[in-house]
Design a protein around this motif. Sequence first.
Motif, mmCIF file in Angstrom:
data_model
loop_
_atom_site.group_PDB
_atom_site.id
_atom_site.type_symbol
_atom_site.label_atom_id
_atom_site.label_comp_id
_atom_site.label_asym_id
_atom_site.label_seq_id
_atom_site.Cartn_x
_atom_site.Cartn_y
_atom_site.Cartn_z
ATOM 1 N N ILE A 263 0.845 -1.193 0.000
ATOM 2 C CA ILE A 263 0.000 0.000 0.000
ATOM 3 C C ILE A 263 0.882 1.244 0.000
ATOM 4 O O ILE A 263 1.980 1.250 0.539
ATOM 5 N N ASP A 264 0.357 2.293 -0.614
ATOM 6 C CA ASP A 264 1.111 3.547 -0.705
ATOM 7 C C ASP A 264 0.824 4.424 0.516
ATOM 8 O O ASP A 264 0.068 4.050 1.420
ATOM 9 N N ALA A 265 1.444 5.586 0.527
ATOM 10 C CA ALA A 265 1.320 6.495 1.676
ATOM 11 C C ALA A 265 -0.125 6.927 1.893
ATOM 12 O O ALA A 265 -0.591 6.974 3.039
ATOM 13 N N ASP A 266 -0.854 7.237 0.825
ATOM 14 C CA ASP A 266 -2.244 7.682 0.984
ATOM 15 C C ASP A 266 -3.107 6.597 1.620
ATOM 16 O O ASP A 266 -3.900 6.873 2.520
ATOM 17 N N GLU A 267 -2.954 5.366 1.151
ATOM 18 C CA GLU A 267 -3.726 4.252 1.717
ATOM 19 C C GLU A 267 -3.294 3.982 3.160
ATOM 20 O O GLU A 267 -4.122 3.694 4.020
ATOM 21 N N THR A 268 -2.019 4.096 3.436
ATOM 22 C CA THR A 268 -1.509 3.908 4.794
ATOM 23 C C THR A 268 -2.150 4.925 5.736
ATOM 24 O O THR A 268 -2.657 4.573 6.809
ATOM 25 N N VAL A 269 -2.137 6.191 5.335
ATOM 26 C CA VAL A 269 -2.724 7.249 6.163
ATOM 27 C C VAL A 269 -4.225 7.021 6.320
ATOM 28 O O VAL A 269 -4.777 7.175 7.411
ATOM 29 N N GLY A 270 -4.889 6.627 5.244
ATOM 30 C CA GLY A 270 -6.330 6.377 5.304
ATOM 31 C C GLY A 270 -6.690 5.278 6.287
ATOM 32 O O GLY A 270 -7.625 5.420 7.084
ATOM 33 N N ARG A 271 -5.938 4.188 6.252
ATOM 34 C CA ARG A 271 -6.212 3.077 7.181
ATOM 35 C C ARG A 271 -5.908 3.468 8.620
ATOM 36 O O ARG A 271 -6.647 3.102 9.538
ATOM 37 N N LEU A 272 -4.836 4.195 8.831
ATOM 38 C CA LEU A 272 -4.522 4.671 10.179
ATOM 39 C C LEU A 272 -5.605 5.627 10.666
ATOM 40 O O LEU A 272 -6.065 5.528 11.807
ATOM 41 N N GLN A 273 -6.027 6.518 9.805
ATOM 42 C CA GLN A 273 -7.059 7.484 10.180
ATOM 43 C C GLN A 273 -8.365 6.765 10.540
ATOM 44 O O GLN A 273 -9.004 7.114 11.532
ATOM 45 N N ARG A 274 -8.756 5.747 9.767
ATOM 46 C CA ARG A 274 -9.975 4.991 10.088
ATOM 47 C C ARG A 274 -9.857 4.308 11.455
ATOM 48 O O ARG A 274 -10.795 4.330 12.247
ATOM 49 N N LEU A 275 -8.693 3.725 11.723
ATOM 50 C CA LEU A 275 -8.477 3.072 13.017
ATOM 51 C C LEU A 275 -8.616 4.079 14.159
ATOM 52 O O LEU A 275 -9.332 3.843 15.133
ATOM 53 N N LEU A 276 -7.935 5.203 14.031
ATOM 54 C CA LEU A 276 -7.984 6.224 15.088
ATOM 55 C C LEU A 276 -9.387 6.791 15.253
ATOM 56 O O LEU A 276 -9.818 7.097 16.368
ATOM 57 N N ASP A 277 -10.125 6.902 14.160
ATOM 58 C CA ASP A 277 -11.508 7.388 14.226
ATOM 59 C C ASP A 277 -12.395 6.365 14.943
ATOM 60 O O ASP A 277 -13.233 6.735 15.765
ATOM 61 N N GLU A 278 -12.180 5.086 14.663
ATOM 62 C CA GLU A 278 -12.960 4.043 15.332
ATOM 63 C C GLU A 278 -12.715 4.039 16.840
ATOM 64 O O GLU A 278 -13.625 3.768 17.614
ATOM 65 N N ILE A 279 -11.508 4.354 17.257
ATOM 66 C CA ILE A 279 -11.184 4.413 18.688
ATOM 67 C C ILE A 279 -11.820 5.647 19.330
ATOM 68 O O ILE A 279 -12.151 5.638 20.505
ATOM 69 N N GLY A 280 -12.035 6.706 18.536
ATOM 70 C CA GLY A 280 -12.689 7.903 19.058
ATOM 71 C C GLY A 280 -11.849 9.161 19.062
ATOM 72 O O GLY A 280 -12.227 10.162 19.669
#
Length: 123
Positions: A31-48
């Motif tokens: 995965i590229d940087a954009d996808e990496t950031v997107g997945r991290l952002q989704r995880l952090l959003d799910e945590i709150g």
Amino acid sequence: LEFRRVLFRSVDAGRSWGRHLVQRPSPSQRIDADETVGRLQRLLDEIGFRPETQTLAGRVEVRLRHCPFREVAVRHPEVVCAIHLGIMQGALGELRGPLEAEGLQPFVTPHLCVANLRSAPAA
């Protein structure tokens, strides 16, 4: 020495949690940087954390606008904030993307923490 031990254990616990929680790519998928950031952002959003990301001069800034553990983090940032950094480090490591979390600045304002991501060394 005890402070360093607590910090190390907290980051390590966060890494384990981050590796477990992130949506992993398939073993052959890169995965590229954009996808990496997107997945991290989704995880952090799910945590709150209500994260916002911004790319600045090749670095990515992750602005955590809400800490779901704020009451404890204010009293024990050496543990809670280290766990949060570890979560990001573990998730990014599991993603095998081109970014790594280099640091977390807790309470830049009373309700904002900022993490900095940088290019990971090539494996």
